[in-house]
Scaffold this motif. Structure first.
Motif, mmCIF file in Angstrom:
data_model
loop_
_atom_site.group_PDB
_atom_site.id
_atom_site.type_symbol
_atom_site.label_atom_id
_atom_site.label_comp_id
_atom_site.label_asym_id
_atom_site.label_seq_id
_atom_site.Cartn_x
_atom_site.Cartn_y
_atom_site.Cartn_z
ATOM 1 N N ALA A 130 -7.153 -6.508 3.199
ATOM 2 C CA ALA A 130 -6.152 -5.498 3.311
ATOM 3 C C ALA A 130 -4.528 -5.901 2.911
ATOM 4 C CB ALA A 130 -6.280 -4.658 4.931
ATOM 5 N N GLY A 131 -4.133 -6.973 3.454
ATOM 6 C CA GLY A 131 -2.884 -7.492 3.295
ATOM 7 C C GLY A 131 -2.457 -7.480 1.753
ATOM 8 N N HIS A 132 -3.324 -7.553 0.887
ATOM 9 C CA HIS A 132 -3.150 -7.696 -0.629
ATOM 10 C C HIS A 132 -3.260 -6.435 -1.310
ATOM 11 C CE1 HIS A 132 -3.733 -12.000 0.100
ATOM 12 N NE2 HIS A 132 -3.110 -12.116 -1.049
ATOM 13 N N THR A 133 -3.464 -5.358 -0.660
ATOM 14 C CA THR A 133 -3.833 -3.858 -1.192
ATOM 15 C C THR A 133 -2.048 -3.284 -1.234
ATOM 16 O OG1 THR A 133 -3.604 -2.702 1.047
ATOM 17 C CG2 THR A 133 -5.634 -3.383 -0.232
ATOM 18 N N THR A 134 -2.109 -2.491 -2.373
ATOM 19 C CA THR A 134 -1.091 -1.581 -2.545
ATOM 20 C C THR A 134 -0.316 -0.788 -1.480
ATOM 21 O OG1 THR A 134 -1.487 -1.376 -4.915
ATOM 22 C CG2 THR A 134 0.011 0.078 -4.078
ATOM 23 N N ASP A 135 -1.578 -0.076 -0.833
ATOM 24 C CA ASP A 135 -1.174 0.614 0.442
ATOM 25 C C ASP A 135 -0.602 -0.020 1.536
ATOM 26 O OD1 ASP A 135 -1.880 3.148 -0.786
ATOM 27 O OD2 ASP A 135 -4.057 3.043 -0.086
ATOM 28 N N TYR A 136 -0.893 -1.365 1.826
ATOM 29 C CA TYR A 136 -0.343 -2.087 2.814
ATOM 30 C C TYR A 136 1.161 -2.297 2.346
ATOM 31 C CZ TYR A 136 1.290 -6.432 5.306
ATOM 32 O OH TYR A 136 1.977 -7.330 5.962
ATOM 33 N N ARG A 137 1.287 -2.645 1.199
ATOM 34 C CA ARG A 137 2.659 -2.783 0.708
ATOM 35 C C ARG A 137 3.738 -1.553 0.912
ATOM 36 N NH1 ARG A 137 0.255 -6.061 -3.040
ATOM 37 N NH2 ARG A 137 0.249 -4.287 -4.611
ATOM 38 N N GLU A 138 3.057 -0.525 0.834
ATOM 39 C CA GLU A 138 3.761 0.922 0.758
ATOM 40 C C GLU A 138 3.960 1.251 2.301
ATOM 41 O OE1 GLU A 138 5.223 4.633 0.673
ATOM 42 O OE2 GLU A 138 5.327 3.196 -0.449
ATOM 43 N N GLY A 139 2.956 1.095 3.126
ATOM 44 C CA GLY A 139 3.072 1.132 4.451
ATOM 45 C C GLY A 139 4.023 0.246 5.264
ATOM 46 N N VAL A 140 4.339 -0.978 4.823
ATOM 47 C CA VAL A 140 5.323 -1.655 5.216
ATOM 48 C C VAL A 140 6.546 -1.427 5.162
ATOM 49 C CG1 VAL A 140 6.329 -4.097 5.350
ATOM 50 C CG2 VAL A 140 3.914 -3.792 5.730
ATOM 51 N N SER A 141 6.931 -0.884 3.754
ATOM 52 C CA SER A 141 7.953 -0.477 3.085
ATOM 53 C C SER A 141 8.308 0.900 3.709
ATOM 54 C CB SER A 141 7.807 -0.103 1.289
ATOM 55 O OG SER A 141 7.516 -1.444 0.753
ATOM 56 N N ALA A 142 7.610 1.792 3.824
ATOM 57 C CA ALA A 142 7.691 3.150 4.433
ATOM 58 C C ALA A 142 8.216 2.958 6.080
ATOM 59 C CB ALA A 142 6.487 3.843 4.576
ATOM 60 N N PHE A 143 7.615 1.849 6.707
ATOM 61 C CA PHE A 143 7.970 1.630 8.087
ATOM 62 C C PHE A 143 9.406 1.061 8.081
ATOM 63 C CE2 PHE A 143 8.628 -1.267 11.746
ATOM 64 C CZ PHE A 143 7.899 -0.332 12.815
ATOM 65 N N MET A 144 9.796 -0.008 7.098
ATOM 66 C CA MET A 144 11.189 -0.507 7.279
ATOM 67 C C MET A 144 12.193 0.546 6.921
ATOM 68 S SD MET A 144 10.350 -3.376 8.224
ATOM 69 C CE MET A 144 11.900 -4.149 8.017
ATOM 70 N N LYS B 55 11.912 3.848 7.358
ATOM 71 C CA LYS B 55 11.988 4.897 8.420
ATOM 72 C C LYS B 55 11.532 6.231 7.433
ATOM 73 C CE LYS B 55 14.798 3.182 11.986
ATOM 74 N NZ LYS B 55 14.733 1.467 11.314
ATOM 75 N N ARG B 56 10.455 5.949 6.458
ATOM 76 C CA ARG B 56 9.860 7.413 5.805
ATOM 77 C C ARG B 56 8.457 7.421 5.905
ATOM 78 N NH1 ARG B 56 7.575 5.565 1.375
ATOM 79 N NH2 ARG B 56 8.139 3.364 0.797
ATOM 80 N N LYS B 57 7.867 8.470 5.501
ATOM 81 C CA LYS B 57 6.578 8.893 5.790
ATOM 82 C C LYS B 57 5.931 8.108 4.453
ATOM 83 C CE LYS B 57 2.949 12.585 5.871
ATOM 84 N NZ LYS B 57 2.638 13.851 5.706
ATOM 85 N N PRO B 58 4.782 7.254 4.490
ATOM 86 C CA PRO B 58 4.246 6.451 3.571
ATOM 87 C C PRO B 58 3.488 7.476 2.551
ATOM 88 C CG PRO B 58 2.697 5.996 5.275
ATOM 89 C CD PRO B 58 4.277 7.137 6.014
ATOM 90 N N THR B 59 3.388 7.096 1.367
ATOM 91 C CA THR B 59 2.618 7.826 0.326
ATOM 92 C C THR B 59 1.536 6.843 -0.261
ATOM 93 O OG1 THR B 59 4.489 9.157 -0.260
ATOM 94 C CG2 THR B 59 2.423 9.090 -1.809
ATOM 95 N N PHE B 60 0.198 6.993 0.477
ATOM 96 C CA PHE B 60 -0.901 6.039 0.037
ATOM 97 C C PHE B 60 -1.530 6.554 -1.081
ATOM 98 C CE2 PHE B 60 -0.654 5.161 4.955
ATOM 99 C CZ PHE B 60 -0.014 3.978 4.795
ATOM 100 N N THR B 61 -2.044 5.565 -1.995
ATOM 101 C CA THR B 61 -2.665 6.072 -3.134
ATOM 102 C C THR B 61 -4.092 5.652 -3.127
ATOM 103 O OG1 THR B 61 -2.065 3.865 -4.267
ATOM 104 C CG2 THR B 61 -0.506 5.585 -4.442
ATOM 105 N N GLY B 62 -4.531 4.834 -2.114
ATOM 106 C CA GLY B 62 -6.081 4.541 -1.887
ATOM 107 C C GLY B 62 -6.251 2.934 -2.574
ATOM 108 N N GLN B 63 -5.057 2.576 -3.262
ATOM 109 C CA GLN B 63 -5.388 1.245 -3.847
ATOM 110 C C GLN B 63 -4.636 -0.194 -2.911
ATOM 111 O OE1 GLN B 63 -6.842 1.152 -6.731
ATOM 112 N NE2 GLN B 63 -7.113 3.329 -6.355
#
Length: 261
Positions: free
Chosen positions: A237-251, A253-261
């Motif tokens: 899970a830590g190597h997925t694009t969505d994980y990187r997007e989730g962390v970036s969005a949290f930092m 302070k925005r809503k994440p946009t997940f792509t399923g990748q």
């Protein structure tokens, strides 16, 4: 893909919807419907556009189980053959699908119909819906994973009682005993279901798939084995694009946009 009016299949906004469409016989399952359901579940697995799957029915019933007309003629197949070729592959496909599968029980779910619903990741129902382990009423045993899923959901004692007696369970009772997730008012059912599957389709699909795989093994593993499996899947899970997007969005302070990748 199979051509059948018995099963409607659509893909919209990441959600694949499979609608059982034999309302005149309460969506009971015959060979064409079973084989079409198998093929469309395989399509859901292979199609990257699909990020969540919805299984529901038309009319007054979700699914009344096996179409008995198919197994009562002079040249009819054995019930065991129907189970092996029709239902078992459907259950396996639901559990192995790397995407969340939601059963939206719009009416009565009886026999194999009830157990196909319980094989899904999340089960919701109309308040007017009901669940019946109807097998004992005709001298059969619960199949389609019923003896596997139901005891794990509600405990051995309750499962035995429902399977022996064939008593009807209302949607509200099913929620209370932990058989299903939620029951929605009939008038808002479609809206609530659409909101749920849309939410799932917008989430990190691979992370949900890894969670599902861990849940599939949890009752067969001891604690040490499950902890090791969690570490393994967390690495993935830590190597997925969505994980990187989730962390970036949290930092940020925005809503994440997940792509399923």
């Amino acid at each position: 893909m199979p051509e059948t009016s018995f099963l409607n299949f659509t893909i919209e906004a990441g959600v694949a919807t499979l609608t059982l469409n034999r309302p005149d016989v309460f969506n009971s399952v015959n060979k064409p419907l079973a084989l079409a359901l198998q093929q469309y579940l395989r399509e859901c697995q292979q199609n990257p556009e699909v990020r969540a799957v919805l299984l529901t029915g038309t009319g007054k019933a979700f699914c009344a189980g096996q179409d008995l007309a198919e197994i009562t003629g002079p040249d009819s197949p054995e019930v065991a053959e129907i189970v092996e070729k029709h239902y078992n592959p459907i259950v396996q496909l639901i559990r192995e699908l790397d995407k969340p599968v939601v059963a939206a029980v719009n009416g009565v779910a009886a026999g194999a119909g009830a157990n196909l619903a319980l094989a899904c990741d999340i089960v919701v129902a109309k308040e007017s819906a009901s669940f019946i382990q109807a097998f004992s009423k005709i001298g059969l045993i619960p199949d389609s994973g019923g003896t596997y899923f139901l005891p794990r959901l509600i405990g051995l004692q309750r499962a035995a009682a429902l399977m022996f007696t064939g008593d009807k369970v209302s949607a509200q009772e099913a929620v209370q005993m932990g058989m299903i997730y939620k029951a929605f008012p009939d008038e808002s059912f479609d809206t609530e279901v659409a909101a749920l599957v849309s939410k799932l389709a917008a989430m990190p699909t691979k992370g949900l798939a890894y969670t599902k795989q861990l849940l599939n093994t949890t009752f067969g593993n001891d604690l040490t084995q499950q902890l090791r499996a969690e570490a393994d899947y967390q690495l993935r899970a830590g190597h997925t694009t969505d994980y990187r997007e989730g962390v970036s969005a949290f930092m940020e302070k925005r809503k994440p946009t997940f792509t399923g990748q």
